[in-house]
Design an enzyme around this catalytic site. Structure first.
Site, short mmCIF file in Angstrom:
data_model
loop_
_atom_site.label_atom_id
_atom_site.label_comp_id
_atom_site.label_asym_id
_atom_site.label_seq_id
_atom_site.Cartn_x
_atom_site.Cartn_y
_atom_site.Cartn_z
N CYS A 1 -14.90 -10.58 19.50
CA CYS A 1 -14.01 -10.53 20.67
C CYS A 1 -12.61 -10.04 20.30
CB CYS A 1 -13.90 -11.89 21.35
SG CYS A 1 -15.44 -12.52 22.03
N ARG A 2 -11.81 -10.96 19.78
CA ARG A 2 -10.39 -10.67 19.56
C ARG A 2 -10.13 -9.66 18.44
NH1 ARG A 2 -8.58 -16.83 19.13
NH2 ARG A 2 -10.70 -16.93 18.33
N SER A 3 -10.73 -9.88 17.27
CA SER A 3 -10.41 -8.98 16.15
C SER A 3 -10.93 -7.56 16.35
CB SER A 3 -10.85 -9.57 14.80
OG SER A 3 -12.22 -9.84 14.77
N ASN B 1 -15.64 -12.30 14.93
CA ASN B 1 -15.51 -10.85 14.83
C ASN B 1 -16.29 -10.12 15.92
OD1 ASN B 1 -16.25 -8.19 12.50
ND2 ASN B 1 -14.35 -8.50 13.59
N CYS C 1 -10.59 -12.83 13.37
CA CYS C 1 -10.74 -13.93 14.33
C CYS C 1 -11.92 -14.78 13.87
CB CYS C 1 -10.89 -13.42 15.77
SG CYS C 1 -12.43 -12.56 16.13
N ASP D 1 -9.01 -17.54 22.60
CA ASP D 1 -10.38 -17.04 22.47
C ASP D 1 -10.98 -16.86 23.87
OD1 ASP D 1 -12.99 -16.41 21.83
OD2 ASP D 1 -13.30 -18.15 20.54
#
Length: 163
Positions: free
Chosen positions: A14-16, A12, A9, A127
């Site tokens: 939150c999402r990933s 690195n 993401c 996001d």
């Protein structure tokens, strides 16, 4: 031989890392953790060395996932050792494909939600960083939904059942 997957993401945090934690759990549940390595990175290095966003950690832990994480930036040289690079949104997909040293490396990059048959044309994981906790919950739901299809694809590769 180890099959390597990296989720990417922006920062690195939150999402990933959320996708990494969920998919690592799926790999372990499937008994593939000795043959599949899972990690994550960001397209940028702003948060390199930091832990995951506290909201990410909270949502992961509330749902029984590991929240341990250290952010890092994706490097073009990693393509050589990776089998699959999973982008969390179309901006990451474009950045990663531009970064890929070869066309073969660019073909390793896929959107996470492309593995969710119910995602239709909406393949970006939004996001959650600038919003509230509900955005992190929504992110987790999207990651979990796509993880089943991704697990099937990775299992097929690892077990050699694809053409």
């Amino acid at each position: 031989m180890t099959y390597r997957v990296c989720f990417v993401c922006t920062g690195n945090i939150c999402r990933s890392p959320m996708a990494e934690s969920v998919f690592r759990a799926r790999i372990a549940e499937a008994g593939l953790d000795d043959r599949v390595e899972v990690d994550s990175a960001g397209t940028g290095g702003w948060h390199e060395g930091d832990g995951a966003d506290p909201r990410t950690v909270r949502v992961l832990q509330e749902h029984g996932y590991d929240g341990e994480h250290t952010a890092r930036q994706f490097q073009a040289s990693w393509f050589a050792r990776l089998d699959l690079v999973i982008a969390l949104d179309s901006g990451h997909l474009k950045s990663l494909r531009r970064l890929a040293p070869t066309e073969q490396d660019a073909r390793k990059v896929h959107l996470l939600r492309s593995y969710d048959p119910d995602a239709a044309d909406d393949l970006d994981v939004p996001d959650p960083y600038y919003g509230g906790l509900d955005g992190f919950e929504e992110c987790l739901e999207m990651v979990e939904a796509a993880s089943e299809g991704l697990l099937t694809a990775v299992r097929d590769e690892v077990e050699g059942t694809t053409a």
